[in-house]
Design a protein around this motif. Sequence first.
Motif, PDB file in Angstrom:
ATOM      1  N   MET A   1       0.848  -1.196   0.000  1.00  0.00           N
ATOM      2  CA  MET A   1       0.000   0.000   0.000  1.00  0.00           C
ATOM      3  C   MET A   1       0.885   1.249   0.000  1.00  0.00           C
ATOM      4  N   LYS A   2       0.506   2.228  -0.851  1.00  0.00           N
ATOM      5  CA  LYS A   2       1.270   3.458  -0.945  1.00  0.00           C
ATOM      6  C   LYS A   2       0.355   4.664  -0.685  1.00  0.00           C
ATOM      7  N   ALA A   3       0.923   5.664   0.001  1.00  0.00           N
ATOM      8  CA  ALA A   3       0.170   6.888   0.279  1.00  0.00           C
ATOM      9  C   ALA A   3       1.009   8.097  -0.107  1.00  0.00           C
ATOM     10  N   LEU A   4       0.350   9.123  -0.636  1.00  0.00           N
ATOM     11  CA  LEU A   4       0.986  10.392  -0.954  1.00  0.00           C
ATOM     12  C   LEU A   4       0.477  11.423   0.040  1.00  0.00           C
ATOM     13  N   GLN A   5       1.381  12.018   0.808  1.00  0.00           N
ATOM     14  CA  GLN A   5       1.026  13.019   1.800  1.00  0.00           C
ATOM     15  C   GLN A   5       1.507  14.391   1.341  1.00  0.00           C
ATOM     16  N   PHE A   6       0.553  15.279   1.003  1.00  0.00           N
ATOM     17  CA  PHE A   6       0.882  16.656   0.659  1.00  0.00           C
ATOM     18  C   PHE A   6       1.125  17.440   1.945  1.00  0.00           C
ATOM     19  N   LEU A  20       0.353   6.651   9.047  1.00  0.00           N
ATOM     20  CA  LEU A  20       0.278   5.828   7.835  1.00  0.00           C
ATOM     21  C   LEU A  20       1.432   4.830   7.781  1.00  0.00           C
ATOM     22  N   SER A  21       2.627   5.273   8.152  1.00  0.00           N
ATOM     23  CA  SER A  21       3.771   4.360   8.172  1.00  0.00           C
ATOM     24  C   SER A  21       3.542   3.221   9.159  1.00  0.00           C
ATOM     25  N   GLU A  22       3.025   3.543  10.330  1.00  0.00           N
ATOM     26  CA  GLU A  22       2.731   2.526  11.338  1.00  0.00           C
ATOM     27  C   GLU A  22       1.606   1.598  10.902  1.00  0.00           C
ATOM     28  N   SER A  26       3.783   2.671   2.561  1.00  0.00           N
ATOM     29  CA  SER A  26       4.971   3.401   2.141  1.00  0.00           C
ATOM     30  C   SER A  26       4.512   4.825   1.869  1.00  0.00           C
ATOM     31  N   VAL A  27       5.116   5.787   2.540  1.00  0.00           N
ATOM     32  CA  VAL A  27       4.628   7.165   2.487  1.00  0.00           C
ATOM     33  C   VAL A  27       5.550   8.032   1.629  1.00  0.00           C
TER      34      VAL A  27
END
Length: 385
Positions: A1-6, A20-22, A26-27
């Motif tokens: 799972m991947k997340a994009l954090q603005f 999200l990392s916990e 992958s952030v």
Amino acid sequence: MKALQFGAGNIGRGFIGKTLSESGFSVIFSDVNQNIVDAINYNREYFVKIIGSNQNKTVNIKRVSAINSNDSNIKKIISSVDLITTAVGPTALEKIALIITQGIIFKIKNQFTKPLNIIACENKIKSSSFLKQVVLKNLPIKYHDYLNKYIGFIDCSIDTIIPAINNKDDLFLTVEEFKEWIVNINQFKGAVPKIVDMKFSNNLDAFIERKLFTLNTGHAIAAYLGLIKNYKTIQDAISDKKIRVIVRSAMEESGSVLIKRYNFNKNDHLDYIEKIFLRFENPFLSDKLERIGRNPLQKLRREDRLIKPFLGAFEYNLPYSNLAKGIAAAFYYHNKNDLESIELSSSIKKQGLESTIIKICDLPVNSKEVYSIILEYNLIKKIIR
């Protein structure tokens, strides 16, 4: 799972990125600060110190990378991630919307149909719904059906305090143990992501306003009153007995509005206020008043933390004098490094206080609401000296 954090600032790294990392993501952080972007890509990790009631601990946040928000490759990342989150400040959402729009178009043209959920974690009521409307405005109409089918915009309420600190490590943060992330479960597309300690609600408005009109209302009023007396930190302001009484009373006034509007239990809400006060007083969470008070035009809008509870008090015929004091103090705020503060001061100088209040707060001409703010503005320095 991947997340994009603005946003790779305090909330972005210390709360959202950490959570999200916990949770196994992958952030990828996106920010306009190239120094932060370079530091994240060089270290591929950062450390967060958690301040608890009984003990403190430091955790290592891994599986992180970063990209500049102006990098054209960001649209490819948007098309591939499972989740997008933001912590950029409400005034930057329209710029973020333009970037997200390009990513969605890239996603459509490459026939990607994996659902994408977007959670705007801002101090703005229904910020994700606002973001969606801006995206729709910029997205060609022929793509609207795709967005409504595959892109979820999830409103949320977040609550935590992460102060700015001076540290040789640009990525290191100190955060409080208390954290709250509540989302509208009905707005997700596809499978709901499993995120540590995330709570789901069917009545999100109540939680959004509870947090915004208690924590953020109290924070802002303490900042503006404290700055009048040249205090530097939230702890300095709250330690002042006169300011302390006004801030606590204003939070109780806004609380009375919330109790009336959402049928909250009175004792439970007073306990909530007490917990927030204890968080304000925590010396390990010291925060600068100029940071808390920045962007006053946003904070003085009709739907935000100062004016909306103030108007609610009028609506329900409840006390409002301390909220009025806090609003008046906000009009005193002047910071040469804050463009909104400069605009506010300029408006008062050129158009007068009354016209400025009416324009910025969207209040009726010749109204009791406006005159009560003017009255407190003329008295506020005497009250807290």
